[in-house]
Scaffold this motif. Sequence first.
Motif, PDB file in Angstrom:
ATOM      1  N   TYR A  84       0.837  -1.210   0.000  1.00  0.00           N
ATOM      2  CA  TYR A  84       0.000   0.000   0.000  1.00  0.00           C
ATOM      3  C   TYR A  84       0.868   1.255   0.000  1.00  0.00           C
ATOM      4  N   PHE A  89       1.093   3.910  -3.067  1.00  0.00           N
ATOM      5  CA  PHE A  89       0.744   5.295  -2.724  1.00  0.00           C
ATOM      6  C   PHE A  89       1.882   6.234  -3.077  1.00  0.00           C
ATOM      7  N   THR A 123       2.407   6.541  -6.926  1.00  0.00           N
ATOM      8  CA  THR A 123       1.285   7.258  -7.547  1.00  0.00           C
ATOM      9  C   THR A 123       1.372   8.759  -7.282  1.00  0.00           C
ATOM     10  N   PHE A 134      -6.106   5.647   1.500  1.00  0.00           N
ATOM     11  CA  PHE A 134      -5.414   5.086   0.334  1.00  0.00           C
ATOM     12  C   PHE A 134      -6.305   5.077  -0.905  1.00  0.00           C
ATOM     13  N   VAL A 170      -5.403   7.353  -4.165  1.00  0.00           N
ATOM     14  CA  VAL A 170      -4.803   6.598  -5.267  1.00  0.00           C
ATOM     15  C   VAL A 170      -5.786   6.416  -6.421  1.00  0.00           C
TER      16      VAL A 170
END
Length: 232
Positions: A54, A58, A61, A138, A142
Amino acid sequence: MKPFTLSRRRVQLILANYFVGYLFVYPMLIGLLYSLLEPLGIKHLQPILENAVYLWVFAITVTAAWPLLKEHLQRFRRNRRTIIKSSLTRYVQMWLVMYGLNLAIILITGLSSSQNQDTVVQQLTQSPLQIMLVTCVFAPIVEETVFRGAVFTTLRSRTCFRNAALISGFLFGLLHVFTSLLSGNFSDCIFILVYGTMGYLLCAAEEENQTLLSPLFMHGLNNLISVVLILL
């Protein structure tokens, strides 16, 4: 206002990191690392590996999309009151539309929820803090960066709103039944309509307010309310 778009290389990185990495490669790496490290007896190994993915997704991105995010944040700051008011109004409209679609699906098919929603409910009982952060922080950041920031904004610079929003919305809807399709649960395809409509309306919010912060706010608020209702 002239649309601000990311370079092709940045868009490709965002899409590859999400659609190839997050959906396929990273889960396989988690499985491989778990099989290698599990004999060592490391406590809470599975959530550690999941959280590492994750954070990686993250970070990649946000870093790749930073020029776009910075520009849209500045737009938000210049007109924050109007944007917040518009986003709240559009959220209520979006909720009513989605409620109506879900009700129609229940009446027609008897399906009360998607596998995606059932999975979230199950995971909330097992790891509430982790899933709350994933769902409310998240996912909005994202997913909005990917589907509105990379997909919609890029397409919008080349075609009309309707075409760009339909493609972005369909991909957003497809994502939310992706696990169902992999497991052979094709009855969940009907929920592409619900999530796809949500994606389309989030595109409309960005189009109206000219900032990614608008759909991001709506997405986060929607997920937060859903999580609170589940926990209650």
